[in-house]
Design a protein around this motif. Structure first.
Motif, short mmCIF file in Angstrom:
data_model
loop_
_atom_site.label_atom_id
_atom_site.label_comp_id
_atom_site.label_asym_id
_atom_site.label_seq_id
_atom_site.Cartn_x
_atom_site.Cartn_y
_atom_site.Cartn_z
N TRP A 1 0.84 -1.22 0.00
CA TRP A 1 0.00 0.00 0.00
C TRP A 1 0.86 1.26 0.00
N ALA A 2 1.91 1.26 0.82
CA ALA A 2 2.77 2.44 0.89
C ALA A 2 3.46 2.71 -0.44
N LEU A 3 3.94 1.66 -1.12
CA LEU A 3 4.60 1.85 -2.41
C LEU A 3 3.63 2.38 -3.46
N GLY A 4 2.41 1.81 -3.48
CA GLY A 4 1.43 2.27 -4.45
C GLY A 4 0.98 3.70 -4.20
N THR A 5 0.77 4.04 -2.92
CA THR A 5 0.35 5.40 -2.58
C THR A 5 1.44 6.41 -2.91
N SER A 6 2.70 6.05 -2.59
CA SER A 6 3.81 6.95 -2.90
C SER A 6 3.93 7.19 -4.40
N PHE A 7 3.74 6.14 -5.20
CA PHE A 7 3.82 6.29 -6.65
C PHE A 7 2.72 7.23 -7.16
N TRP A 8 1.50 7.07 -6.64
CA TRP A 8 0.38 7.91 -7.08
C TRP A 8 0.62 9.39 -6.75
N PHE A 9 1.00 9.69 -5.51
CA PHE A 9 1.19 11.09 -5.12
C PHE A 9 2.38 11.72 -5.83
N THR B 1 3.49 10.96 -8.93
CA THR B 1 3.19 11.19 -10.34
C THR B 1 2.10 12.25 -10.54
N GLN B 2 1.14 12.32 -9.62
CA GLN B 2 0.01 13.24 -9.80
C GLN B 2 0.27 14.62 -9.22
N PHE B 3 0.94 14.69 -8.06
CA PHE B 3 1.09 15.97 -7.37
C PHE B 3 2.54 16.35 -7.07
N GLY B 4 3.49 15.45 -7.40
CA GLY B 4 4.88 15.74 -7.05
C GLY B 4 5.10 15.78 -5.55
N PHE C 1 6.80 10.29 2.10
CA PHE C 1 7.82 9.91 3.07
C PHE C 1 8.73 11.10 3.45
N SER C 2 8.46 12.26 2.89
CA SER C 2 9.31 13.43 3.13
C SER C 2 8.65 14.35 4.15
N ALA C 3 9.35 14.64 5.25
CA ALA C 3 8.83 15.56 6.26
C ALA C 3 8.75 16.98 5.71
N ALA C 4 9.69 17.34 4.80
CA ALA C 4 9.69 18.68 4.23
C ALA C 4 8.43 18.93 3.41
#
Length: 303
Positions: free
Chosen positions: A18-26, A28-31, A35-38
Motif C-alpha cells: 500500500w505504501a509503495l502504491g500510494t507513494s507512486f500515485w502522489f 506522479t500526480q502531485f509531485g 515519506f518526506s517531512a519537508a
C-alpha cells in the motif's frame, strides 16, 4: 499461534504494498513525497496561509486511508469454514443419498390387511390360507409369508440383518471414560455397515475415534470405509481424520485399524495422544463439526 503469525506477516506485506502504491500515485500526480517531512511541512504552510490545494489531493488521501484499513480487515478478519450439513428428511434430494443404497425414509413398509370379522354364531371353517406377518422392523428383502399349520400359529421369525445391538449405558463405560478424561467429546454410536461401535468420539482438528470390543479388524475396516464414503459425498475440501481400534482380537496394528490387547493398553495410548485444546478462535469450527457428525450419525441410523 500459527494463525496469528500468518495474519501479522500478511498485514505487514499489505502495508508495504500500500505504501509503495500510494507513494507512486502522489509522486506522479502531485509531485508530493509522502515519506518526506519537508513536503508535509510545505503542505501545512499552504493550508495555514489559505492557499488553495487541489481537491483531488484530499480525495486521494481519504481513498488511500480507506484502502489501507479495508485491506487490513479483509486479510485479518476471521473466516468461517463451510461444512455442508446433510439432510435426512423425506424432502432430501436423491443426490445426497449414497449410490445404490435406498433411503430408509422413502421405503414403503408392507402392512398386513386386517382380517374380516364374522358373527359370533357363525361356524368358523378351518383356515388353510397362508398367514401374512408384518415384519417387526425394516427388511429390504420384502414381506415374508409362512403357511399356518394350526388355527393360531406363532408369528414367523424374520431373518435379521447382521447387526450388533446397541450397547447398554453401563457397557464400555471404562472406554468412554478414557476418552472423556483425554478431552474428547463422546457421542452416541450409530450403526455403520452393520456394526455398532462401542466408542464414537470427536476431537479438535476434525478428529473422529471409534472402536469395538472382540470384533474382527476386517469388520471395523469395512465400517471405516463406509464412513469415509459418506464424508467424501457430503464434505467440501475438509478431511475427517478417523482413528479406529479394536480390543481383544490379538494381532498387530495396521494402517486402518489399531489393535489393543486390553483396555489398559488403550488407556495408555490415548493418554499419550489427548485431544487438541479447543481455543475461542476455533470453537465455532468445532461446533459446526460436532453438528455435522450428529447429522451423519442420524443418517446412518436411518439407512
Amino acid at each position: 499461534m500459527k494463525r496469528q503469525i500468518d495474519s501479522i506477516l500478511l498485514g505487514a506485506l499489505w502495508l508495504i504494498a500500500w505504501a509503495l502504491g500510494t507513494s507512486f500515485w502522489f509522486n506522479t500526480q502531485f509531485g508530493f513525497n509522502i515519506f518526506s517531512a519537508a513536503h508535509w511541512n510545505y503542505l501545512a504552510a499552504l493550508q495555514s496561509s489559505g492557499t488553495s490545494v487541489r481537491t483531488l489531493f484530499y480525495v486521494s488521501l481519504i481513498l488511500a486511508a480507506v484502502i489501507a484499513v479495508g485491506g487490513m480487515y479483509l486479510l485479518i478478519a476471521p473466516r468461517r469454514r463451510r461444512i455442508r450439513i446433510m439432510r435426512t428428511s423425506q424432502n432430501t434430494a436423491a443426490t445426497e443419498t449414497p449410490k445404490n443404497e435406498p433411503d430408509a425414509s422413502t421405503i414403503d413398509l408392507p402392512v398386513a390387511e386386517p382380517e374380516p370379522t364374522q358373527p359370533a354364531n357363525a361356524t368358523q371353517p378351518a383356515d388353510t390360507r397362508p398367514q401374512m406377518a408384518r415384519p417387526p422392523r425394516l427388511n429390504l428383502g420384502g414381506m415374508v409369508t409362512t403357511p399356518a399349520p394350526a388355527p393360531a400359529p406363532a408369528p414367523a421369525t424374520m431373518p435379521m440383518a447382521d447387526t450388533q445391538p446397541a450397547p447398554k449405558p453401563s457397557d464400555f463405560a471404562d472406554i468412554k471414560k478414557i476418552f472423556t478424561d483425554a478431552g474428547y467429546v463422546v457421542k452416541d454410536a450409530p450403526r455403520i455397515a452393520g456394526l455398532r461401535p462401542a466408542l464414537f468420539a470427536i476431537g479438535g482438528n476434525e478428529t473422529l475415534w471409534m472402536g469395538a470390543v472382540d470384533t474382527p479388524a476386517e469388520r471395523m475396516a469395512a465400517a471405516v470405509d463406509r464412513l469415509n464414503g459418506v464424508f467424501t459425498d457430503t464434505l467440501d475440501d475438509i478431511k475427517i481424520n478417523i482413528h479406529a481400534f479394536v480390543i481383544g482380537t490379538g494381532g498387530e496394528s495396521n494402517d486402518t485399524v489399531m489393535k489393543f490387547d486390553s483396555i489398559n493398553a488403550l488407556g495408555d495410548y490415548v493418554a499419550a495422544h489427548p485431544a487438541i485444546e479447543i481455543t475461542p478462535e476455533s470453537s465455532d469450527d468445532f461446533d459446526a463439526y460436532s453438528e455435522y457428525i450428529d447429522t451423519v450419525a442420524n443418517y446412518l441410523n436411518k439407512v
